[in-house]
Design a protein around this motif. Structure first.
Motif, PDB file in Angstrom:
ATOM      1  N   LEU A 242      -2.546   0.142  12.846  1.00 20.36           N
ATOM      2  CA  LEU A 242      -3.345  -0.054  14.051  1.00 20.36           C
ATOM      3  C   LEU A 242      -4.764  -0.501  13.759  1.00 20.36           C
ATOM      4  CD1 LEU A 242      -2.142   3.052  16.089  1.00 20.36           C
ATOM      5  CD2 LEU A 242      -1.746   0.646  16.668  1.00 20.36           C
ATOM      6  N   ARG A 243      -5.184  -0.438  12.506  1.00 25.23           N
ATOM      7  CA  ARG A 243      -6.541  -0.867  12.171  1.00 25.23           C
ATOM      8  C   ARG A 243      -6.676  -2.384  12.344  1.00 25.23           C
ATOM      9  NH1 ARG A 243      -8.454   2.145   6.570  1.00 25.23           N
ATOM     10  NH2 ARG A 243      -8.296   4.319   7.322  1.00 25.23           N
ATOM     11  N   PRO A 244      -7.848  -2.843  12.806  1.00 25.02           N
ATOM     12  CA  PRO A 244      -8.062  -4.290  12.893  1.00 25.02           C
ATOM     13  C   PRO A 244      -8.020  -4.918  11.505  1.00 25.02           C
ATOM     14  CG  PRO A 244      -9.743  -3.053  14.094  1.00 25.02           C
ATOM     15  CD  PRO A 244      -8.990  -2.058  13.290  1.00 25.02           C
ATOM     16  N   PRO A 245      -7.572  -6.172  11.392  1.00 27.73           N
ATOM     17  CA  PRO A 245      -7.101  -7.025  12.497  1.00 27.73           C
ATOM     18  C   PRO A 245      -5.608  -6.838  12.740  1.00 27.73           C
ATOM     19  CG  PRO A 245      -7.227  -8.309  10.500  1.00 27.73           C
ATOM     20  CD  PRO A 245      -7.649  -6.910  10.123  1.00 27.73           C
ATOM     21  N   ALA A 246      -5.270  -6.123  13.799  1.00 29.27           N
ATOM     22  CA  ALA A 246      -3.864  -5.879  14.103  1.00 29.27           C
ATOM     23  C   ALA A 246      -3.149  -7.201  14.359  1.00 29.27           C
ATOM     24  CB  ALA A 246      -3.750  -4.977  15.327  1.00 29.27           C
ATOM     25  N   GLY A 247      -1.910  -7.284  13.918  1.00 31.05           N
ATOM     26  CA  GLY A 247      -1.151  -8.513  14.079  1.00 31.05           C
ATOM     27  C   GLY A 247      -0.189  -8.436  15.249  1.00 31.05           C
ATOM     28  N   PRO A 248       0.470  -9.543  15.558  1.00 33.26           N
ATOM     29  CA  PRO A 248       1.375  -9.573  16.711  1.00 33.26           C
ATOM     30  C   PRO A 248       2.684  -8.839  16.487  1.00 33.26           C
ATOM     31  CG  PRO A 248       1.380 -11.687  15.574  1.00 33.26           C
ATOM     32  CD  PRO A 248       0.297 -10.867  14.939  1.00 33.26           C
ATOM     33  N   CYS A 249       3.049  -8.574  15.218  1.00 31.94           N
ATOM     34  CA  CYS A 249       4.369  -7.992  14.942  1.00 31.94           C
ATOM     35  C   CYS A 249       4.265  -6.847  13.941  1.00 31.94           C
ATOM     36  CB  CYS A 249       5.321  -9.049  14.364  1.00 31.94           C
ATOM     37  SG  CYS A 249       5.521 -10.512  15.363  1.00 31.94           S
ATOM     38  N   VAL A 250       5.127  -5.851  14.119  1.00 30.19           N
ATOM     39  CA  VAL A 250       5.300  -4.766  13.153  1.00 30.19           C
ATOM     40  C   VAL A 250       6.791  -4.532  12.985  1.00 30.19           C
ATOM     41  CG1 VAL A 250       4.835  -2.368  12.574  1.00 30.19           C
ATOM     42  CG2 VAL A 250       3.138  -3.664  13.886  1.00 30.19           C
ATOM     43  N   SER A 251       7.264  -4.535  11.747  1.00 35.95           N
ATOM     44  CA  SER A 251       8.659  -4.178  11.493  1.00 35.95           C
ATOM     45  C   SER A 251       8.697  -2.822  10.795  1.00 35.95           C
ATOM     46  CB  SER A 251       9.355  -5.245  10.643  1.00 35.95           C
ATOM     47  OG  SER A 251       8.773  -5.344   9.365  1.00 35.95           O
ATOM     48  N   VAL A 252       9.589  -1.955  11.255  1.00 36.98           N
ATOM     49  CA  VAL A 252       9.736  -0.606  10.708  1.00 36.98           C
ATOM     50  C   VAL A 252      11.116  -0.506  10.074  1.00 36.98           C
ATOM     51  CG1 VAL A 252       9.702   1.853  11.220  1.00 36.98           C
ATOM     52  CG2 VAL A 252       8.215   0.303  12.498  1.00 36.98           C
ATOM     53  N   TRP A 253      11.149  -0.005   8.851  1.00 34.82           N
ATOM     54  CA  TRP A 253      12.399   0.046   8.087  1.00 34.82           C
ATOM     55  C   TRP A 253      12.780   1.504   7.871  1.00 34.82           C
ATOM     56  CZ3 TRP A 253      14.773  -4.544   7.414  1.00 34.82           C
ATOM     57  CH2 TRP A 253      14.002  -5.668   7.738  1.00 34.82           C
ATOM     58  N   THR A 254      13.876   1.920   8.510  1.00 33.73           N
ATOM     59  CA  THR A 254      14.311   3.314   8.501  1.00 33.73           C
ATOM     60  C   THR A 254      15.744   3.390   8.996  1.00 33.73           C
ATOM     61  OG1 THR A 254      13.872   5.522   9.415  1.00 33.73           O
ATOM     62  CG2 THR A 254      13.371   3.649  10.815  1.00 33.73           C
TER      63      THR A 254
ATOM     64  N   VAL B 203       0.849  -1.197   0.000  1.00 38.81           N
ATOM     65  CA  VAL B 203       0.000   0.000   0.000  1.00 38.81           C
ATOM     66  C   VAL B 203       0.880   1.241   0.000  1.00 38.81           C
ATOM     67  CG1 VAL B 203      -1.715   1.317   1.313  1.00 38.81           C
ATOM     68  CG2 VAL B 203      -1.887  -1.184   1.178  1.00 38.81           C
ATOM     69  N   ARG B 204       0.549   2.204  -0.826  1.00 37.40           N
ATOM     70  CA  ARG B 204       1.250   3.491  -0.865  1.00 37.40           C
ATOM     71  C   ARG B 204       0.690   4.409   0.220  1.00 37.40           C
ATOM     72  NH1 ARG B 204       3.586   6.086  -5.459  1.00 37.40           N
ATOM     73  NH2 ARG B 204       2.603   4.489  -6.785  1.00 37.40           N
ATOM     74  N   VAL B 205       1.588   5.033   1.026  1.00 43.42           N
ATOM     75  CA  VAL B 205       1.155   5.955   2.077  1.00 43.42           C
ATOM     76  C   VAL B 205       1.929   7.266   1.949  1.00 43.42           C
ATOM     77  CG1 VAL B 205       0.486   4.145   3.696  1.00 43.42           C
ATOM     78  CG2 VAL B 205       2.825   5.036   3.736  1.00 43.42           C
ATOM     79  N   ALA B 206       1.344   8.326   2.504  1.00 51.04           N
ATOM     80  CA  ALA B 206       1.966   9.644   2.405  1.00 51.04           C
ATOM     81  C   ALA B 206       3.168   9.778   3.329  1.00 51.04           C
ATOM     82  CB  ALA B 206       0.940  10.731   2.717  1.00 51.04           C
ATOM     83  N   ASP B 207       3.052   9.217   4.545  1.00 53.85           N
ATOM     84  CA  ASP B 207       4.124   9.394   5.527  1.00 53.85           C
ATOM     85  C   ASP B 207       4.005   8.332   6.612  1.00 53.85           C
ATOM     86  OD1 ASP B 207       1.977  10.241   7.123  1.00 53.85           O
ATOM     87  OD2 ASP B 207       2.356  12.355   6.656  1.00 53.85           O
ATOM     88  N   ALA B 208       4.913   8.406   7.583  1.00 53.85           N
ATOM     89  CA  ALA B 208       4.925   7.419   8.666  1.00 53.85           C
ATOM     90  C   ALA B 208       3.645   7.472   9.481  1.00 53.85           C
ATOM     91  CB  ALA B 208       6.139   7.656   9.570  1.00 53.85           C
ATOM     92  N   GLY B 209       3.107   8.672   9.677  1.00 52.51           N
ATOM     93  CA  GLY B 209       1.878   8.799  10.464  1.00 52.51           C
ATOM     94  C   GLY B 209       0.730   8.013   9.859  1.00 52.51           C
ATOM     95  N   GLU B 210       0.557   8.133   8.540  1.00 56.77           N
ATOM     96  CA  GLU B 210      -0.512   7.378   7.881  1.00 56.77           C
ATOM     97  C   GLU B 210      -0.239   5.880   7.969  1.00 56.77           C
ATOM     98  OE1 GLU B 210      -2.832   6.960   3.568  1.00 56.77           O
ATOM     99  OE2 GLU B 210      -0.981   8.133   3.717  1.00 56.77           O
ATOM    100  N   ALA B 211       1.023   5.483   7.796  1.00 59.28           N
ATOM    101  CA  ALA B 211       1.363   4.062   7.870  1.00 59.28           C
ATOM    102  C   ALA B 211       1.037   3.491   9.246  1.00 59.28           C
ATOM    103  CB  ALA B 211       2.840   3.865   7.553  1.00 59.28           C
TER     104      ALA B 211
END
Length: 441
Positions: free
Chosen positions: A396-408, A383-391
């Motif tokens: 956080l929208r359901p169904p949230a998963g157990p893991c999030v990886s952030v690449w920066t 999915v294309r997003v404008a910035d980190a805030g939108e991402a």
């Protein structure tokens, strides 16, 4: 084609219908692996009562005695490594190298509790805040349930069941495992191995669709790994009996790629995190949000990684083979819905039978079902997003998963993401957390 099917067998003399037989079919080539009897609720109840009788002797051995038997069982596993890994690969459709990795994780879990079990079971005396009018001391002690029920999934049928069964055995409980009807054979082989070494009779398995509810109705504690929908049923059933339960449920783990990320590293790691085991893990990356300035470049790199994705060993087959035929059809439905709604295919596709190749979807919208419902398959929607805030908002929208990886490459993003995305496990520039023992520092 299904990985497991039932057949009714008539008893000629008595005129009664036996419990259904469970036929396990290899997902990779369709051959019959084995046919085993299922367990009726009455048989499950009798098994639990037998385990309950034996659990008192098991507890009386103490932690040293119990670890002795776990060590003997570990040695049996290592002596039978090839046979167990081959059976696991056969009934799940995994390449043999991936089955070996799962086997090694199970052995590592046994080693962990062999080494740390005595410490885990020691009493604790935590500090408490005393009220002005009272003085007290607080002690925390351990008390084992007589029988622990483990209801396991088909995604990692060996490792995840062992992760739950071994600490229960170390603590002094007897354990009954109900594996998925798609993959019952490997845990059945482990239970046979436990009996073969002469260990106390406190570890058994049962099979069949009727066995799961019966386990819930008879044990003293339940560990369940599986879907959110089934987890709700398990929780309500456990609550009705006022017994504790622990649920490890699915979701849609996510990856966020920011504009300053190392795109080569991100693409390679996200492909691994979403496609290993054909995406059949609750921790698999199923949602990818990429800042618009690097969206096209990242997508090109991710598609190249996915197209080249294969087994650990070059001459192995099995990439894209899914354990469950029903789950494969579910993944195809999500893929078809996304394409109809405007997503575009960058590599892969729907495949046939149990096989779905590694697939990358572009031009994905957050409202598509491939983004809003768990996939458990080798699909990477971007999915294309404008910035980190939108991402982060979308993550956080359901169904949230157990893991999030952030690449920066921005070291300040990690702490902010961890706070905002809790309770998910957040990693920065990695697809999984690595936890060291505190004494290592």
């Amino acid at each position: 084609m299904r990985s497991a099917q039932y057949t009714q067998t008539q008893v000629p003399d008595a005129g009664k219908v036996r419990p259904p037989m469970l036929t396990v079919i290899a997902p990779a080539d369709g051959r019959v692996v084995d046919t085993i009897p299922t367990d009726t609720p009455e048989q499950v109840r009798a098994t639990v009562e037998r385990l309950r009788e034996h659990s008192e002797l098991w507890r009386s051995l103490g932690v040293v005695g119990r670890i002795h038997w776990l060590t003997t069982f570990r040695n049996w596993l290592l002596d039978n490594r090839d046979e167990v890994a081959e059976l696991l690969a056969l009934e799940t459709g995994k390449p043999y190298s991936e089955a070996e990795l799962e086997f090694d994780l199970a052995v590592d879990a046994i080693d962990h509790y062999r080494a740390q079990g005595a410490d885990f079971l020691g009493g604790r005396h935590p500090q408490v805040s005393l009220r002005p009018s009272a003085a007290m001391q607080l002690a925390v002690t351990q008390h084992a349930c007589s029988v622990v029920g483990v209801i396991g999934p088909w995604t990692y049928p060996l490792t995840l069941a062992v992760f739950d069964a071994i600490p229960a055995l170390v603590a002094g409980a007897a354990v009954i495992v109900k594996p998925s009807s798609e993959t019952p054979l490997t845990m059945r082989a482990l239970a046979a191995g436990w009996a073969k070494i002469g260990a106390p009779a406190v570890f058994e398995t049962v099979a069949g669709h009727d066995a799961g509810p019966a386990v819930l109705d008879t044990v003293d504690y339940v560990r369940f790994t599986g879907s959110v929908e089934t987890g709700k049923v398990v929780a309500l059933r456990a609550a009705g009996r006022l017994i504790p339960c622990c649920l490890d449920l699915g979701g849609k783990s996510a990856a966020v790629v920011l504009a300053d990320a190392d795109l080569d590293q991100a693409a390679a790691c996200i492909a691994l995190g979403g496609l290993a085991n054909s995406g059949q893990s609750c921790r698999s990356i199923e949602r990818i949000y990429v800042e618009t300035s690097v969206y096209d470049a990242f997508l090109e790199k991710l598609a190249a990684e996915a197209a080249a994705f294969g087994p650990l060993i070059d001459d192995e087959i099995g990439t894209g083979v899914m354990t469950s035929a029903a789950q494969a059809e579910h993944v195809r439905t999500q893929l078809g819905d996304a394409l109809i709604a405007g997503a575009t295919l960058r590599c892969g596709g729907s495949g046939t039978g149990h096989t779905i190749p590694p697939t990358v979807l572009a031009d994905v919208e957050p409202t598509m079902s491939v983004m809003t419902h768990q996939t458990l398959g080798p699909i990477l929607p971007v999915v294309r997003v404008a910035d980190a805030g939108e991402a982060f908002d979308l993550t956080l929208r359901p169904p949230a998963g157990p893991c999030v990886s952030v690449w920066t490459t921005d070291t300040s993003v990690g702490p902010r993401a961890s706070t905002r995305l809790a309770p998910a496990q957040v990693t920065v520039n990695d697809i999984t957390p690595h936890i060291s023992h505190p004494t290592a520092y």
